[in-house]
Design a protein around this motif. Structure first.
Motif, short mmCIF file in Angstrom:
data_model
loop_
_atom_site.label_atom_id
_atom_site.label_comp_id
_atom_site.label_asym_id
_atom_site.label_seq_id
_atom_site.Cartn_x
_atom_site.Cartn_y
_atom_site.Cartn_z
N ILE A 1 -2.17 -5.19 -0.81
CA ILE A 1 -1.04 -4.81 0.05
C ILE A 1 0.18 -4.46 -0.80
CG2 ILE A 1 0.61 -5.68 1.76
CD1 ILE A 1 -1.73 -7.35 2.91
N MET A 2 0.40 -5.25 -1.85
CA MET A 2 1.54 -5.03 -2.73
C MET A 2 1.28 -3.99 -3.81
SD MET A 2 3.85 -7.14 -1.59
CE MET A 2 5.04 -7.58 -2.84
N ARG A 3 0.06 -3.48 -3.86
CA ARG A 3 -0.37 -2.53 -4.89
C ARG A 3 -0.17 -3.09 -6.30
NH1 ARG A 3 1.85 3.39 -3.63
NH2 ARG A 3 1.52 3.46 -5.89
N LEU A 4 -0.65 -4.33 -6.45
CA LEU A 4 -0.55 -5.02 -7.74
C LEU A 4 -1.93 -5.29 -8.34
CD1 LEU A 4 2.33 -7.56 -6.96
CD2 LEU A 4 2.46 -5.51 -8.40
N VAL A 5 -2.97 -4.66 -7.80
CA VAL A 5 -4.32 -4.84 -8.34
C VAL A 5 -4.41 -4.12 -9.68
CG1 VAL A 5 -6.77 -4.43 -7.95
CG2 VAL A 5 -5.29 -5.02 -6.03
N GLU A 6 -4.89 -4.82 -10.69
CA GLU A 6 -4.99 -4.24 -12.03
C GLU A 6 -6.45 -3.95 -12.37
OE1 GLU A 6 -3.07 -6.89 -14.72
OE2 GLU A 6 -1.06 -6.38 -14.01
N PRO A 7 -6.70 -2.99 -13.29
CA PRO A 7 -8.08 -2.70 -13.71
C PRO A 7 -8.75 -3.95 -14.25
CG PRO A 7 -6.55 -1.02 -14.49
CD PRO A 7 -5.71 -2.12 -13.92
N LEU B 1 2.63 5.96 -1.18
CA LEU B 1 3.94 6.03 -1.83
C LEU B 1 3.80 6.21 -3.33
CD1 LEU B 1 5.95 3.15 -0.10
CD2 LEU B 1 5.83 5.55 0.55
N ALA B 2 4.80 6.89 -3.92
CA ALA B 2 4.88 6.95 -5.37
C ALA B 2 5.21 5.56 -5.90
CB ALA B 2 5.97 7.94 -5.80
N GLU B 3 4.86 5.29 -7.17
CA GLU B 3 5.09 3.97 -7.74
C GLU B 3 6.58 3.61 -7.70
OE1 GLU B 3 4.75 0.26 -9.33
OE2 GLU B 3 3.21 1.53 -8.40
N SER B 4 7.46 4.59 -7.93
CA SER B 4 8.90 4.30 -7.88
C SER B 4 9.33 3.86 -6.48
CB SER B 4 9.69 5.55 -8.30
OG SER B 4 9.39 6.65 -7.45
N GLU B 5 8.73 4.46 -5.44
CA GLU B 5 9.04 4.06 -4.07
C GLU B 5 8.48 2.67 -3.78
OE1 GLU B 5 9.06 7.93 -1.31
OE2 GLU B 5 7.19 7.70 -2.44
N MET B 6 7.30 2.38 -4.31
CA MET B 6 6.68 1.09 -4.08
C MET B 6 7.48 -0.03 -4.74
SD MET B 6 4.20 -0.13 -2.37
CE MET B 6 3.92 -1.88 -2.13
N ARG B 7 8.09 0.25 -5.87
CA ARG B 7 8.92 -0.76 -6.54
C ARG B 7 10.12 -1.15 -5.68
NH1 ARG B 7 7.67 2.00 -11.51
NH2 ARG B 7 9.57 3.25 -11.30
N GLU B 8 10.61 -0.19 -4.90
CA GLU B 8 11.73 -0.48 -4.00
C GLU B 8 11.30 -1.37 -2.84
OE1 GLU B 8 13.27 3.25 -2.78
OE2 GLU B 8 14.00 3.82 -4.78
N VAL B 9 10.02 -1.28 -2.46
CA VAL B 9 9.50 -2.10 -1.36
C VAL B 9 9.26 -3.53 -1.81
CG1 VAL B 9 7.54 -2.42 0.20
CG2 VAL B 9 8.46 -0.12 -0.19
N ARG B 10 8.67 -3.68 -3.01
CA ARG B 10 8.34 -5.02 -3.51
C ARG B 10 9.60 -5.84 -3.73
NH1 ARG B 10 5.42 -2.13 -7.77
NH2 ARG B 10 3.33 -1.61 -7.03
#
Length: 355
Positions: free
Chosen positions: A57-63, A82-91
């Motif tokens: 959900i947080m898009r924090l899954v790593e390889p 969302l772009a990663e920059s947009e996702m950083r604003e959500v987290r």
């Protein structure tokens, strides 16, 4: 008119880990919703996919993990698009995550005041000077005594319960709409657990939060959640109002979890679910629970069951509730102690532990 749209809608979310044998699903087409001010409990044994769901959900899954399908709609926006920059604003600002172990979640070389203030400054909510003042207010809100004196403490100088309160303060700093609490009381003793649960209930009401509460403890869910989703081997197998599921569980896995809770008559043998959660990438065919299930019958090894409605707002992924399945055993035959149940269990009592 009251808005009934969900704050969070997870739709067929799938996350896999790339193993030497190929992609293995840790989260398999998971769907659920959380509405404003609601607490959803996500329950299951270790290895069932609860924490990976939160990280997805947080898009924090790593390889070697990666999200391969589904949607995660937060206030109408698909977080996976969302772009990663947009996702950083959500987290941290719109969705906050409280981790299980505060000693690893907090930075050991920065004071707790700096870490809380940084959350506010990074998200543009405050200047540094004002953020330090707000940090004291947040520490007082989570009932840390003499908060100003602890502003310059480092994490190792605080007890486990106080470190968990600091994490809650950091989570609430930007007044998020949704908080994901990933086993926030597991590492604490029972007295501190109760205090943290009381604190979360207070903060949820005071800040009008929606809460995704992840745990393996159904007793905690009974005290905190409005609805509960039972997860097994990466799939949600039962979901519904917490009172409905705790009073009348439908899925055999849920019944097994409830039956294994200590607290019955002293000296009475405890029931246990035989076997263990299958390893990632080694799921059995059909229903993943079927090798451990005393209620299994012919369709269970063929294909994973869909969700069947069993009561209003209550569904279970189990062929026992498929109206089109013939020759399925009746639920009365499968009650504990019945001849059919004893036959299915091989005439042997379940594995037990004495209190």
């Amino acid at each position: 008119m009251k808005n009934t749209d969900p704050v969070l809608a997870v739709e067929h979310l799938t996350t896999v880990f790339d193993l030497s044998t190929g992609p293995a699903p840790a989260v398999d087409a998971v769907s659920f919703q959380i509405r404003a001010g609601e607490t959803l409990g996500l329950v299951g044994e270790s290895g069932s996919g609860k924490s990976v769901t939160a990280l997805s959900i947080m898009r924090l899954v790593e390889p070697p993990g990666r999200i391969t399908g589904g949607r995660v709609r937060f206030k109408g926006r698909d977080l996976l698009a969302l772009a990663e920059s947009e996702m950083r604003e959500v987290r941290g600002a719109d969705i906050a995550l409280i981790f299980q172990e505060p000693m690893t979640a907090l930075n050991p070389v920065f004071t707790i005041g700096d870490q809380i203030a940084e959350t506010l400054v990074v998200h543009g909510r405050s200047t540094w000077r004002a953020a330090m003042v707000h940090a004291v207010e947040l520490l007082e809100a989570v009932r840390i005594p003499d908060a100003p004196s602890h502003l310059n403490d480092y994490p190792h100088q605080l007890s486990g319960g106080m470190r968990q309160r600091v994490l809650i303060a950091m989570a609430l700093a930007c007044k998020p709409s949704l908080v994901i609490a990933d086993e926030p009381t597991t590492a604490l003793d029972v007295t501190i657990q109760a205090q943290i649960l009381d604190l979360l209930r207070e903060m949820k009401s005071a800040f009008n939060l929606s809460l995704l509460f992840i745990t393996h403890d159904l007793g905690v869910i009974a005290e905190t959640a409005d609805r509960v989703a039972i997860m097994y081997a990466g799939r949600i197998v039962e979901e519904g109002p917490v009172r409905s599921i705790l009073r009348d569980p439908k899925h055999p896995y849920t019944r097994g979890l409830l039956a294994s809770i200590p607290g019955g008559v002293p000296g009475e043998r405890l029931r246990a679910i035989e076997g263990s959660v299958p390893a990632l990438g080694a799921l059995p065919p059909g229903c993943a629970f079927n090798p451990r299930c005393p209620d299994r019958f012919e369709p269970c090894t063929s294909a994973p069951p869909p969700e069947y409605p069993v009561d209003p707002n209550h569904g279970a992924r189990c062929y026992l509730y498929d109206p089109g399945t013939s020759h399925r055993p009746s639920l009365s035959e499968l009650r504990p102690g019945s001849p059919e149940r004893q036959r299915r269990e091989g005439g042997q009592p379940p594995a037990t532990t004495r209190r």
